[in-house]
Design an enzyme around this catalytic site. Sequence first.
Site, short mmCIF file in Angstrom:
data_model
loop_
_atom_site.label_atom_id
_atom_site.label_comp_id
_atom_site.label_asym_id
_atom_site.label_seq_id
_atom_site.Cartn_x
_atom_site.Cartn_y
_atom_site.Cartn_z
N ASN A 119 7.88 -5.47 -1.07
CA ASN A 119 7.83 -4.40 -0.08
C ASN A 119 6.40 -4.39 0.44
O ASN A 119 5.52 -3.81 -0.18
CB ASN A 119 8.20 -3.04 -0.69
CG ASN A 119 8.20 -1.94 0.36
OD1 ASN A 119 7.76 -2.15 1.49
ND2 ASN A 119 8.70 -0.77 -0.01
N TYR A 124 11.14 8.81 1.58
CA TYR A 124 11.14 7.76 0.55
C TYR A 124 11.85 8.14 -0.75
O TYR A 124 11.96 7.31 -1.65
CB TYR A 124 9.69 7.35 0.24
CG TYR A 124 9.00 6.76 1.45
CD1 TYR A 124 9.48 5.61 2.06
CD2 TYR A 124 7.88 7.38 2.01
CE1 TYR A 124 8.86 5.09 3.19
CE2 TYR A 124 7.25 6.85 3.12
CZ TYR A 124 7.74 5.71 3.72
OH TYR A 124 7.14 5.19 4.83
N GLU A 162 12.51 -9.42 1.37
CA GLU A 162 11.72 -8.26 1.79
C GLU A 162 12.57 -7.00 1.66
O GLU A 162 13.74 -7.00 2.07
CB GLU A 162 11.27 -8.43 3.25
CG GLU A 162 10.50 -7.24 3.78
CD GLU A 162 9.90 -7.51 5.15
OE1 GLU A 162 9.21 -8.54 5.32
OE2 GLU A 162 10.15 -6.70 6.06
N PRO A 199 0.80 -1.23 0.00
CA PRO A 199 0.00 0.00 0.00
C PRO A 199 0.83 1.28 0.00
O PRO A 199 1.85 1.37 0.69
CB PRO A 199 -0.82 -0.10 1.29
CG PRO A 199 -0.12 -1.14 2.12
CD PRO A 199 0.54 -2.07 1.17
N ASN A 200 0.36 2.22 -0.80
CA ASN A 200 0.94 3.57 -0.91
C ASN A 200 2.26 3.63 -1.68
O ASN A 200 2.81 4.71 -1.88
CB ASN A 200 1.11 4.24 0.47
CG ASN A 200 -0.21 4.37 1.19
OD1 ASN A 200 -1.15 4.91 0.63
ND2 ASN A 200 -0.32 3.83 2.40
N HIS A 230 12.66 -2.54 1.95
CA HIS A 230 12.07 -1.26 2.34
C HIS A 230 12.97 -0.14 1.87
O HIS A 230 14.20 -0.26 1.92
CB HIS A 230 11.93 -1.17 3.87
CG HIS A 230 11.06 -2.24 4.43
ND1 HIS A 230 9.69 -2.22 4.31
CD2 HIS A 230 11.37 -3.40 5.04
CE1 HIS A 230 9.20 -3.31 4.85
NE2 HIS A 230 10.20 -4.06 5.29
N ARG A 286 13.17 4.49 12.55
CA ARG A 286 11.92 5.24 12.55
C ARG A 286 11.08 4.90 13.80
O ARG A 286 11.61 4.40 14.79
CB ARG A 286 11.19 4.96 11.24
CG ARG A 286 12.05 5.38 10.02
CD ARG A 286 11.33 5.18 8.71
NE ARG A 286 10.12 5.99 8.66
CZ ARG A 286 9.12 5.78 7.78
NH1 ARG A 286 9.22 4.78 6.89
NH2 ARG A 286 8.07 6.55 7.78
N ALA A 290 3.15 -0.86 4.82
CA ALA A 290 2.59 -0.87 6.18
C ALA A 290 2.18 -2.27 6.63
O ALA A 290 2.20 -2.58 7.84
CB ALA A 290 1.40 0.08 6.25
N ARG A 332 5.12 11.06 -2.41
CA ARG A 332 4.82 10.71 -1.03
C ARG A 332 6.05 10.91 -0.13
O ARG A 332 7.08 10.26 -0.32
CB ARG A 332 4.44 9.21 -1.00
CG ARG A 332 4.24 8.66 0.39
CD ARG A 332 4.14 7.14 0.38
NE ARG A 332 3.91 6.64 1.70
CZ ARG A 332 4.19 5.41 2.10
NH1 ARG A 332 4.67 4.51 1.24
NH2 ARG A 332 3.96 5.05 3.34
C1 DQA Z 1 8.17 1.08 3.87
C2 DQA Z 1 8.27 1.25 5.39
C3 DQA Z 1 6.92 1.01 6.05
O1 DQA Z 1 7.03 1.18 7.45
C4 DQA Z 1 5.89 2.00 5.53
O2 DQA Z 1 4.61 1.73 6.07
C5 DQA Z 1 5.84 2.05 4.05
C6 DQA Z 1 7.09 1.98 3.29
C7 DQA Z 1 9.49 1.42 3.16
O3 DQA Z 1 9.64 1.03 2.02
O4 DQA Z 1 10.35 2.12 3.74
O5 DQA Z 1 4.78 2.25 3.45
O6 DQA Z 1 7.87 -0.27 3.58
#
Ligand code: DQA
Length: 157
Positions: A75, A22, A99, A9-10, A101, A108, A78, A17
């Site tokens: 990835n 990011y 995985e 998501p996102n 990020h 964080r 959240a 964003r």
């Molecule tokens: C994320 C880190 C997560 O905590 C966050 O909710 C994201 C992006 C990252 O790529 O740094 O949406 O996965």
Amino acid sequence: MQILVIHGPNINLLGSREPDTYGSVTMDEINKSLEELGSAHNIQTSYFQSNIEGEIVNKIQEASLSKEINGIIINPAAYTHTSVAIRDALAASKITTIEVHLSNVYKREEFRHKSITAPVCKGQICGFGATSYLLAMHAFIDANSNDKDSKDFSSLA
Ligand code: DQA
């Protein structure tokens, strides 16, 4: 060899964003650079993004049933910190998964320090921005060239 890249998501909002966290690279640009890197090493890539947990679960199940996907770069965004369902789907799939990020989640908020999904992955790469995805692809490239007979990257060191 086929790698499936799953964005949670996102991640579709990358570029606009929270750029301080990011970066400014978009999801399409990440996909394009993965495509270029993979194809230079005979690795095909496919891409999936969803904001919906169940759709990500369905995609992992589909990949597993198809038997055509040799590795996953995910990835979970959240859902990393909340999703037992995605973790269970990855565990059931038996597809070697890395995985990633963009941000260093351990620098964080505390709620980001725990990954529910990482324990069923081969490993986790975080904190390198869009490069986190490319580093994961490099791990698959290395495994592919070190063990040409392996069809599932299970020998990934
Ligand atoms: C994320 C880190 C997560 O905590 C966050 O909710 C994201 C992006 C990252 O790529 O740094 O949406 O996965």
